[in-house]
Design an enzyme around this catalytic site. Structure first.
Site, PDB file in Angstrom:
ATOM      1  N   CYS A  74      -6.271   4.196  -3.568  1.00 38.62           N
ATOM      2  CA  CYS A  74      -6.413   2.806  -3.107  1.00 38.62           C
ATOM      3  C   CYS A  74      -7.678   2.123  -3.596  1.00 38.62           C
ATOM      4  O   CYS A  74      -7.633   1.043  -4.202  1.00 38.62           O
ATOM      5  CB  CYS A  74      -6.393   2.758  -1.577  1.00 38.62           C
ATOM      6  SG  CYS A  74      -5.005   3.621  -0.802  1.00 38.62           S
TER       7      CYS A  74
ATOM      8  N   HIS B 240     -10.936  -2.335   1.755  1.00 35.34           N
ATOM      9  CA  HIS B 240     -11.158  -0.955   1.296  1.00 35.34           C
ATOM     10  C   HIS B 240     -12.087  -0.859   0.085  1.00 35.34           C
ATOM     11  O   HIS B 240     -11.965   0.055  -0.727  1.00 35.34           O
ATOM     12  CB  HIS B 240      -9.823  -0.257   0.995  1.00 35.34           C
ATOM     13  CG  HIS B 240      -9.881   1.226   1.258  1.00 35.34           C
ATOM     14  ND1 HIS B 240      -8.835   2.079   0.974  1.00 35.34           N
ATOM     15  CD2 HIS B 240     -10.867   2.006   1.778  1.00 35.34           C
ATOM     16  CE1 HIS B 240      -9.154   3.311   1.305  1.00 35.34           C
ATOM     17  NE2 HIS B 240     -10.394   3.294   1.797  1.00 35.34           N
TER      18      HIS B 240
ATOM     19  N   ASP C  31      -0.485  -0.687  -4.890  1.00 33.12           N
ATOM     20  CA  ASP C  31      -1.747  -0.185  -5.446  1.00 33.12           C
ATOM     21  C   ASP C  31      -1.572   1.127  -6.199  1.00 33.12           C
ATOM     22  O   ASP C  31      -2.338   1.445  -7.100  1.00 33.12           O
ATOM     23  CB  ASP C  31      -2.832  -0.071  -4.375  1.00 33.12           C
ATOM     24  CG  ASP C  31      -2.388   0.727  -3.152  1.00 33.12           C
ATOM     25  OD1 ASP C  31      -1.233   1.195  -3.105  1.00 33.12           O
ATOM     26  OD2 ASP C  31      -3.208   0.876  -2.221  1.00 33.12           O
ATOM     27  N   GLN C  32      -0.572   1.910  -5.855  1.00 32.48           N
ATOM     28  CA  GLN C  32      -0.211   3.130  -6.592  1.00 32.48           C
ATOM     29  C   GLN C  32       1.150   3.576  -6.096  1.00 32.48           C
ATOM     30  O   GLN C  32       1.771   2.887  -5.295  1.00 32.48           O
ATOM     31  CB  GLN C  32      -1.245   4.247  -6.394  1.00 32.48           C
ATOM     32  CG  GLN C  32      -1.393   4.762  -4.986  1.00 32.48           C
ATOM     33  CD  GLN C  32      -2.500   4.094  -4.225  1.00 32.48           C
ATOM     34  OE1 GLN C  32      -3.528   3.763  -4.788  1.00 32.48           O
ATOM     35  NE2 GLN C  32      -2.309   3.891  -2.939  1.00 32.48           N
TER      36      GLN C  32
ATOM     37  N   ASP D  88       0.848  -1.194   0.000  1.00 26.92           N
ATOM     38  CA  ASP D  88       0.000   0.000   0.000  1.00 26.92           C
ATOM     39  C   ASP D  88       0.884   1.244   0.000  1.00 26.92           C
ATOM     40  O   ASP D  88       1.662   1.463   0.934  1.00 26.92           O
ATOM     41  CB  ASP D  88      -0.892  -0.016   1.241  1.00 26.92           C
ATOM     42  CG  ASP D  88      -2.060   0.949   1.135  1.00 26.92           C
ATOM     43  OD1 ASP D  88      -2.044   1.810   0.243  1.00 26.92           O
ATOM     44  OD2 ASP D  88      -2.991   0.845   1.943  1.00 26.92           O
ATOM     45  N   ASP D  89       0.788   2.038  -1.067  1.00 25.17           N
ATOM     46  CA  ASP D  89       1.551   3.301  -1.185  1.00 25.17           C
ATOM     47  C   ASP D  89       3.056   3.085  -1.266  1.00 25.17           C
ATOM     48  O   ASP D  89       3.828   3.974  -0.882  1.00 25.17           O
ATOM     49  CB  ASP D  89       1.254   4.229  -0.002  1.00 25.17           C
ATOM     50  CG  ASP D  89      -0.160   4.794  -0.015  1.00 25.17           C
ATOM     51  OD1 ASP D  89      -0.907   4.470  -0.955  1.00 25.17           O
ATOM     52  OD2 ASP D  89      -0.515   5.542   0.907  1.00 25.17           O
TER      53      ASP D  89
END
Length: 613
Positions: free
Chosen positions: A101, A162, A368-369, A61-62
């Protein structure tokens, strides 16, 4: 296996020699030889054709693409993640289908641009920020998880979801992972936020401080003007009525502050399957607990095909690290968290090896990004990652926001140490898994992903993606074009975020960049780059520097028009009505008077709290 093969060949040779000595005619010998060859146990030499493959999908995540050693980092230690590149294939132009997300995860599971499923926003809030919102991934969407479950797979999600939870009541679980094919869930229905860790700050205040500052300044200015006008008898100010208004505003402010004080209790939730087991969840050893759940899931299902989606909580803020990793990296708490996540990946890979499942398992790692570069703690410590040479970060369609790690390992199937510099997408996982499982692709919807296997196996040299469309929430921000039989990768930006302060790489005034209005700069003609020559997007092309400038932009506009004609109206799952907090949807594992607090993390085993669907 090799011994069995040699033994079988010996039997075949002896049989043919015996037949020859017995004067069996050549034609009959050929028939018998074909019979033996058809029954040759070649499948036992490698992966059995009759055994279904396992899938271990790992999403950080991130995480910035520049945070990993295999992508050039020399100061963070990520040996286990790097081993996926060494023993498998590394994608160097792997693109997230969204910059936030919620929509990115929807794209991964469905193989579709999130705008097709209503999982994008037309306003400021582009993700779910309350566990008691009513939006979520629609159940009429097809996920590759559902398909595998229908084929007899055990499907588990460990970590962050999420993608919504409830619709009409606090226990209807209409958007729960179970409704999308998972039969085991241990993790967060929402996400990790600053509020989830004591003394780590408040994400609502951080995200709205510029607006609050503007309102306060405007209010003070208005009061000063009214006071002057009243002083010079130019206007008669109804101070009593104004006092009642300010009293109402003050009461409203008190209610908001009380709500924010309970933000951690109502939103930071840990679930096992349908049951809330810790509210609020504890960050203490959280990565280690998630790792234990992931490896236990694989062990419980080692005798049947399974899909494990390890959806990491790190490195989204609030950051945390277990005592074994705290203070051990060269990059503060962020580096500690990354290195603990790498340890977790190592534990998962070791479990596959111990269970003798490595050769039957496709492992995929991504983020995710891009890194959230605006993340600065209240104490001034950098809590965001590094996107390498790429501009921008999370919430932007500059390469730093969408170019993410893409690592795939499958011993005996994928060539080790291979690097592919072709445009690919996290949406590609959907058709890849569908085709590997020999399932028919859905015919009632557009699938935007492309099967990765031909590219990974070297059967083709160019990605099947000629165009990729980059959305900022619901707004088409940029388009990428990789012409057939060309090494160029053109990218046109129709608008870009206004970085603040100027000269930085992010929107530090709003915590994340926005997608509309005064927050962006429109470009007509679009900013055009050739990523094959300028991956950092540092020098936009002009008709002088690129002779085909106008033809390139025209081809991209035609592609955009064609793409937009394929979009159909769908319910907006991220509308304000679906995002706002609704008390009747609030998960609560105790009572309101106990502030919904509970800690049942160790009270029941996974086997006793299973899927009751």
């Amino acid at each position: 296996m090799i011994a069995k093969f040699i033994f079988f060949c010996c039997i075949v040779s002896l049989s043919i020699c015996s037949l020859a000595l017995l004067n069996v005619n050549i034609r009959n010998m050929k028939i018998l030889l074909v019979f033996f060859l058809l029954h040759l146990p070649i499948g036992n030499l490698g992966q059995s054709a009759n055994k279904q493959s396992n899938y271990v999908l790992i999403m950080a995540d991130d995480l910035g693409i520049g945070d990993l050693g295999c992508y050039g980092n020399t100061t963070l230690r990520t040996p286990h993640i790097d081993s996926l590149a060494k023993d498998g294939v590394m994608l160097t132009q792997h693109i997230a289908a969204a910059t936030l997300c919620t929509p990115s995860r929807a794209a991964l599971l469905t193989g579709r641009y999130p705008i097709r499923s209503g999982m994008t926003s037309l306003h400021r809030i582009g993700v779910y920020i309350f566990a008691a919102g009513s939006g979520g991934l629609p159940t009429n969407e097809t996920t590759f998880v559902k398909q595998l479950k229908e084929q007899g797979y055990s499907t588990g999600l460990v970590g962050k979801w999420h993608l919504g939870l409830n619709c009409e009541s606090s226990e209807d679980h209409c958007h729960h992972p179970f409704r999308h094919g998972f039969d085991y869930f241990y993790g967060l229905p929402l996400t990790n936020l600053r509020n989830c860790k004591p003394n780590a700050g408040n994400i609502i205040i951080v995200g709205s401080r510029s607006n609050v500052r503007t309102v306060v300044q405007a209010t003070i200015l208005a009061l000063c003007v009214l006071l002057l006008l009243d002083l010079f008898h130019l206007v008669t100010v109804p101070w009593r009525a104004l006092g009642f208004v300010f009293l109402a505003v003050a009461l409203l402010l008190v209610v908001v502050l009380l709500f924010l004080s309970q933000f951690r209790n109502i939103n930071c939730i840990l679930m096992r399957n349908r049951r809330v087991i810790q509210q609020p969840f504890s960050c203490e050893n959280l990565t280690q607990r998630m790792t234990s759940e992931a490896t236990s899931f694989m062990e419980r299902n080692s005798d049947r095909p399974f899909l494990l989606f390890m959806s990491f909580i790190p490195v989204h803020t609030a950051l945390y690290a277990s005592p074994d990793f705290l203070g051990k990296s060269r990059h503060g708490l962020y580096g500690d968290s990354v290195e603990e996540m790498d340890w977790s990946v190592g534990q998962i890979l070791a479990s596959l090896e111990r269970l003798n499942l490595s050769n039957r398992t496709l492992v995929y790692f991504t983020s995710d990004q891009g890194a959230h570069i605006e993340e600065i703690s209240d104490a001034g410590e950098v809590h965001g990652g590094w996107n390498g040479i790429y501009k921008g970060g999370k919430a932007t369609n500059w390469e730093g926001g969408i170019r993410v790690p893409g690592l795939l390992r499958w011993p005996g199937v994928l060539t080790a140490g291979k690097s592919i510099n072709e445009p690919t997408s996290n949406m590609d996982l959907f058709p890849t898994i569908f085709n590997l499982s020999k399932a028919a692709m859905p015919r009632n919807r557009i699938i935007d992903g492309r099967d990765l296997m031909p590219l990974l196996l070297g059967e083709v040299q160019q990605s099947d993606h000629e165009f990729l469309f980059h959305y900022c929430n619901s707004y088409l921000s940029a388009v990428r074009w990789h012409p057939r039989h060309s090494s160029s990768v053109w990218k046109a930006h129709f608008f870009t975020p206004n970085f603040n302060p100027e000269g930085t790489q992010g929107c530090f005034d709003t915590h994340v960049c926005m997608c509309y209005g005064a927050y962006v700069s429109q470009h007509d003609p679009p900013l055009l780059y050739d990523l094959s020559r300028d991956p950092a997007e540092s020098s936009p092309l002009t008709p002088t520097s690129e002779p085909r400038y106008h033809q390139i932009l025209e081809a991209m506009r035609e592609a955009v028009d064609k793409h937009q004609r394929t979009l159909t109206p769908v319910p907006d799952q991220l509308s304000l009505n679906n995002v706002i907090w609704k008390p009747w949807l609030q998960p609560c594992c105790s009572t309101v008077w106990e502030h919904c607090h509970c800690d049942n993390e160790r009270s029941r085993s996974p086997a006793l709290d299973g899927n009751t669907d």
